[in-house]
Write a protein that holds these residues in place. Structure first.
Motif, PDB file in Angstrom:
ATOM      1  N   PRO A   7      34.280  38.874  30.587  1.00 17.76           N
ATOM      2  CA  PRO A   7      35.542  39.303  31.205  1.00 17.76           C
ATOM      3  C   PRO A   7      35.459  40.721  31.750  1.00 17.76           C
ATOM      4  N   LEU A   8      34.785  41.590  31.017  1.00 12.78           N
ATOM      5  CA  LEU A   8      34.681  42.988  31.456  1.00 12.78           C
ATOM      6  C   LEU A   8      33.957  43.081  32.793  1.00 12.78           C
ATOM      7  N   TYR A   9      32.749  42.495  32.846  1.00 10.97           N
ATOM      8  CA  TYR A   9      31.994  42.592  34.097  1.00 10.97           C
ATOM      9  C   TYR A   9      32.689  41.829  35.221  1.00 10.97           C
ATOM     10  N   GLY A  10      33.331  40.706  34.865  1.00 12.45           N
ATOM     11  CA  GLY A  10      34.074  39.956  35.878  1.00 12.45           C
ATOM     12  C   GLY A  10      35.157  40.813  36.506  1.00 12.45           C
ATOM     13  N   THR A  11      35.925  41.503  35.659  1.00 10.38           N
ATOM     14  CA  THR A  11      36.980  42.371  36.164  1.00 10.38           C
ATOM     15  C   THR A  11      36.407  43.471  37.049  1.00 10.38           C
ATOM     16  N   LEU A  12      35.320  44.067  36.573  1.00 12.89           N
ATOM     17  CA  LEU A  12      34.742  45.177  37.336  1.00 12.89           C
ATOM     18  C   LEU A  12      34.248  44.706  38.705  1.00 12.89           C
ATOM     19  N   VAL A  13      33.671  43.512  38.739  1.00 13.43           N
ATOM     20  CA  VAL A  13      33.176  43.003  40.020  1.00 13.43           C
ATOM     21  C   VAL A  13      34.342  42.702  40.969  1.00 13.43           C
ATOM     22  N   LEU A  14      35.407  42.107  40.417  1.00  9.57           N
ATOM     23  CA  LEU A  14      36.579  41.843  41.250  1.00  9.57           C
ATOM     24  C   LEU A  14      37.129  43.142  41.843  1.00  9.57           C
ATOM     25  N   LEU A  15      37.196  44.158  41.005  1.00 10.17           N
ATOM     26  CA  LEU A  15      37.677  45.449  41.478  1.00 10.17           C
ATOM     27  C   LEU A  15      36.759  46.008  42.561  1.00 10.17           C
ATOM     28  N   LEU A  16      35.465  45.861  42.307  1.00  8.50           N
ATOM     29  CA  LEU A  16      34.493  46.356  43.282  1.00  8.50           C
ATOM     30  C   LEU A  16      34.742  45.704  44.637  1.00  8.50           C
ATOM     31  N   LEU A  17      34.966  44.390  44.606  1.00  9.76           N
ATOM     32  CA  LEU A  17      35.246  43.668  45.851  1.00  9.76           C
ATOM     33  C   LEU A  17      36.519  44.215  46.500  1.00  9.76           C
ATOM     34  N   ALA A  18      37.541  44.395  45.677  1.00 10.74           N
ATOM     35  CA  ALA A  18      38.810  44.866  46.220  1.00 10.74           C
ATOM     36  C   ALA A  18      38.653  46.241  46.870  1.00 10.74           C
ATOM     37  N   PHE A  19      37.849  47.090  46.265  1.00 12.56           N
ATOM     38  CA  PHE A  19      37.709  48.444  46.796  1.00 12.56           C
ATOM     39  C   PHE A  19      36.754  48.512  47.983  1.00 12.56           C
ATOM     40  N   LEU A  20      35.690  47.719  47.932  1.00  7.77           N
ATOM     41  CA  LEU A  20      34.671  47.873  48.973  1.00  7.77           C
ATOM     42  C   LEU A  20      34.732  46.835  50.089  1.00  7.77           C
ATOM     43  N   ALA A  21      35.293  45.642  49.790  1.00  3.22           N
ATOM     44  CA  ALA A  21      35.283  44.591  50.807  1.00  3.22           C
ATOM     45  C   ALA A  21      35.921  45.031  52.132  1.00  3.22           C
TER      46      ALA A  21
ATOM     47  N   VAL B 103      48.856  55.285  38.572  1.00  2.00           N
ATOM     48  CA  VAL B 103      48.326  56.041  37.433  1.00  2.00           C
ATOM     49  C   VAL B 103      47.992  55.127  36.243  1.00  2.00           C
ATOM     50  N   PRO B 104      48.911  54.261  35.807  1.00  2.67           N
ATOM     51  CA  PRO B 104      48.538  53.372  34.692  1.00  2.67           C
ATOM     52  C   PRO B 104      47.355  52.465  35.025  1.00  2.67           C
ATOM     53  N   LEU B 105      47.313  51.978  36.259  1.00  2.53           N
ATOM     54  CA  LEU B 105      46.200  51.120  36.653  1.00  2.53           C
ATOM     55  C   LEU B 105      44.877  51.886  36.576  1.00  2.53           C
ATOM     56  N   ALA B 106      44.900  53.134  37.030  1.00  5.32           N
ATOM     57  CA  ALA B 106      43.693  53.959  36.970  1.00  5.32           C
ATOM     58  C   ALA B 106      43.261  54.148  35.513  1.00  5.32           C
ATOM     59  N   LEU B 107      44.236  54.305  34.634  1.00  5.38           N
ATOM     60  CA  LEU B 107      43.917  54.474  33.214  1.00  5.38           C
ATOM     61  C   LEU B 107      43.263  53.203  32.653  1.00  5.38           C
ATOM     62  N   LEU B 108      43.814  52.039  33.045  1.00  4.83           N
ATOM     63  CA  LEU B 108      43.239  50.776  32.578  1.00  4.83           C
ATOM     64  C   LEU B 108      41.795  50.625  33.058  1.00  4.83           C
ATOM     65  N   ILE B 109      41.573  50.920  34.323  1.00  4.67           N
ATOM     66  CA  ILE B 109      40.216  50.784  34.860  1.00  4.67           C
ATOM     67  C   ILE B 109      39.274  51.747  34.154  1.00  4.67           C
ATOM     68  N   ALA B 110      39.750  52.967  33.927  1.00  5.80           N
ATOM     69  CA  ALA B 110      38.913  53.941  33.227  1.00  5.80           C
ATOM     70  C   ALA B 110      38.569  53.437  31.835  1.00  5.80           C
ATOM     71  N   GLN B 111      39.550  52.832  31.205  1.00  8.69           N
ATOM     72  CA  GLN B 111      39.344  52.272  29.867  1.00  8.69           C
ATOM     73  C   GLN B 111      38.237  51.211  29.916  1.00  8.69           C
ATOM     74  N   ALA B 112      38.275  50.368  30.942  1.00 10.93           N
ATOM     75  CA  ALA B 112      37.235  49.338  31.096  1.00 10.93           C
ATOM     76  C   ALA B 112      35.878  49.990  31.348  1.00 10.93           C
ATOM     77  N   LEU B 113      35.874  51.023  32.158  1.00 12.71           N
ATOM     78  CA  LEU B 113      34.605  51.687  32.475  1.00 12.71           C
ATOM     79  C   LEU B 113      34.050  52.449  31.285  1.00 12.71           C
ATOM     80  N   ASN B 114      34.914  52.722  30.311  1.00 14.17           N
ATOM     81  CA  ASN B 114      34.484  53.485  29.150  1.00 14.17           C
ATOM     82  C   ASN B 114      33.941  52.577  28.047  1.00 14.17           C
ATOM     83  N   ALA B 115      33.960  51.262  28.308  1.00 17.87           N
ATOM     84  CA  ALA B 115      33.514  50.307  27.288  1.00 17.87           C
ATOM     85  C   ALA B 115      32.106  50.653  26.811  1.00 17.87           C
ATOM     86  N   ARG B 116      31.910  50.530  25.514  1.00 20.73           N
ATOM     87  CA  ARG B 116      30.620  50.902  24.942  1.00 20.73           C
ATOM     88  C   ARG B 116      29.506  50.031  25.526  1.00 20.73           C
ATOM     89  N   GLY B 117      28.394  50.635  25.840  1.00 23.89           N
ATOM     90  CA  GLY B 117      27.243  49.870  26.306  1.00 23.89           C
ATOM     91  C   GLY B 117      27.370  49.333  27.724  1.00 23.89           C
TER      92      GLY B 117
END
Lengths: 272, 313
Positions: A7-21, B103-117
């Motif tokens: 789910p994490l990588y899926g979300t990140l990829v979707l976001l990437l598409l939204a930002f870069l597409a 702002v909240p959305l940015a916080l959520l994304i940052a939270q996801a990007l901060n995931a361990r590993g």
């Protein structure tokens, strides 16, 4: 473990598409014949591939003059502002002086002045005093950014040790000599960050050039592209090509110095 | 920003005391010389313009000849000018979108990007940041194409999925606001994420370990550890977003021209239109003074409430 990551990588990829597409789509569109830009379903790769949009842009518009105008103005504005910010940032970071708190407060509070507030008077002043020449006036709004001073000050407090300054003073170095030979070299990473940021601010600026420049031979890139954009038949094909070239220096600069920029920007915020 | 500054200056002074710079007994002109270029430019290009704005706002002036003194008439007219009310209202909507959605959305994304590993963290962060690097012209162009009523990609997709497209994204007063908000979301979210991510990475790991030992769940850890630790960053991000959104111009100017029916007219556009399209320089200056009072006043208030700088003191 792997499964929980999907789910994490899926979300990140979707976001990437939204930002870069949208950007990739614009890039691809600049190589498509006019009719294909609106084709549905949208084709990611242009087929047929054509350089026609670029050729017509270069032959029919003073594109390179706009490009030169934007780039030179941004470079001058960047150089001046980075120097001013480094000086003031150092002054605030490493000296104690009467009125420091007040002066810092005055500087800092200018962050909360919207540009629209000084838009009209700045225009009036520059035009009335005969300083309205774009070469001068276009750089004016960018030369003394409080944001940059704050960023420099934060960085200097953290990364320039007082002991080095003291040692240089004991050796009899002048204050400006210390700044030039010791402080500036230590600041290099954050100067790079600030420089990129300032360049982008000036290079992408739209409102101020829109107000100031009326002579089309002195248009900056955004202004020039805007004339194609708002013309009778929106010349999407030409603007796409122009916008793609316009974005190259900005993105290139960003990609090269992204680490410093992203870290430099957040320094002030994190420390509050 | 008095609080911020007071708090801030105190830290630097303390640090100076500890390390010895402050012991320098000589009275020196050096610091003043270092900050003087800034203040020279500040006076010329900030203070004087603000003063001129105040004075112009009390006059009627078409840009030629001498301004004609009218006292507070411009302000009285603004008070009853429906366009100005709309501009204020629209700008308030954009500010709310920035502060309550972006702002909240940015916080959520940052939270996801901060995931361990997480792999390639810098790559994600960089990619999300790109929209703010791009010229507003390109942004307007792209979204103009996406939102186009006849040929736009959004409508094409809607047609393909549901058989009906033809949504007038930029031509319907309500939807036009939504469209502008979407553009803001796209442009600003990744930029703000950078600040939150930096904040998150600065939260001491021990705090999370302690929370885990206490058996705190995800949500509890977030509200008791993450949010308090992020307070300074959040304050900064909220105030910058507020100031940024309060002066929104390019998106509505390029995409909708402020329309339809002034539904996306922003205060900055109102000022631009009054001064440079209608030659009402005094009136534009009065609107600018109102904007100044609102933005400056509210950001001081936010700073005080959110305590920018207090965390470091």
């Amino acid at each position: 473990m792997m499964r929980t990551r999907i789910p994490l990588y899926g979300t990140l990829v979707l976001l990437l598409l939204a930002f870069l597409a949208p950007l990739l789509w614009a890039l691809s569109g600049s190589f498509k014949p006019r009719g294909d830009i609106f084709a549905y379903p949208p084709r990611l790769l242009p087929d047929p591939f054509t350089l026609d949009n670029y050729q017509r842009l270069f032959s029919g518009q003073p594109f390179w003059r706009w490009f030169l105008m934007s780039t030179v103005v941004a470079l001058v504005a960047t150089t001046v502002s980075v120097f001013v910010c480094a000086l003031a940032g150092y002054g605030f970071a490493k000296f104690r002086f009467a009125g420091k708190r007040l002066l810092f407060g005055v500087m800092f509070s200018s962050l909360s002045v919207p540009f629209a507030v000084i838009l009209v008077p700045l225009f009036v002043i520059l035009v009335k005093t005969g300083l309205g020449s774009p070469w001068f006036a276009l750089i004016v709004p960018w030369v003394a950014p409080a944001f940059g001073i704050f960023m420099m000050q934060q960085y200097i407090v953290q990364s320039v040790p007082d002991s080095v300054l003291e040692a240089a003073r004991i050796d009899g170095a002048s204050e400006f000599g210390i700044f030039r030979t010791i402080v500036l070299p230590l600041l290099r990473p954050s100067l790079g960050a600030l420089a990129v940021w300032q360049f982008l601010q000036s290079y992408n600026s739209f409102l101020w050039p829109l107000v100031l420049v009326s002579d089309s031979s002195q248009y900056t890139l955004p202004l020039g592209l805007q004339t194609l954009f708002v013309s009778e038949q929106r010349q999407y094909d030409l603007v796409l090509a122009g916008a793609v070239i316009a974005v190259v220096p900005a993105v290139a600069l960003f990609v090269v110095l992204r680490k410093q920029l992203l870290e430099g920007l957040s320094t002030g915020a994190v420390k509050g | 920003m008095t609080t911020a500054v007071a708090g801030h200056a105190r830290t630097t002074d303390q640090r100076a005391d500890e390390t010895g710079t402050a012991r320098r007994p000589r009275r020196s002109w050096a610091p003043y010389l270092f900050i003087s270029p800034f203040y020279l430019l500040y006076v010329l290009f900030m203070l004087i313009p603000i003063a001129v704005s105040l004075w112009l706002s009390l006059t009627e002036w078409v840009g030629l000849g001498a301004p004609h003194w009218v006292g507070l008439r411009n302000y009285r007219n603004l008070f009853t000018d429906i366009s100005f009310h709309r501009a204020l209202g629209n700008t308030a909507v954009f500010v709310l979108v920035a502060v309550c959605v972006v702002v909240p959305l940015a916080l959520l994304i940052a939270q996801a990007l901060n995931a361990r590993g997480l792999r390639a963290r810098d790559l994600w962060r960089t990619a999300y940041f790109v929209p703010i690097v791009v010229s507003p012209i390109l942004v307007a162009l792209i979204f103009g194409l996406l939102f186009d009523r006849q040929f736009g990609l959004l409508n094409s997709i809607l047609r393909a999925l549901f058989g009906t497209g033809g949504v007038d994204w930029l031509g319907d007063p309500g939807l036009a606001k939504v469209s502008i908000a979407l553009v803001m979301l796209w442009r600003w979210t990744g930029y703000l994420t950078v600040f939150f991510l930096a904040g998150l990475q600065n939260v001491p790991k021990e705090l999370y370990e302690a929370a885990a030992l206490d058996g705190a769940g995800r949500l509890r850890t977030f509200t008791t550890v993450t949010l308090p630790a992020l307070k300074p960053v959040t304050a900064f991000v909220v105030v910058t977003s507020f100031i940024g959104a309060a002066q929104i111009f390019e998106e509505p100017y390029l995409l909708t021209g402020g329309g339809p029916a002034e539904s996306t007219l922003s205060v900055t556009m109102f000022i631009y239109r009054a001064a440079f399209q209608r030659q009402q320089f005094g009136y534009a200056a009065a609107a600018a003074v109102v904007l100044f009072v609102l933005v400056f006043g509210l950001s001081q208030l936010f700073n005080r409430l959110l305590g920018i700088g207090r965390a470091s003191a």
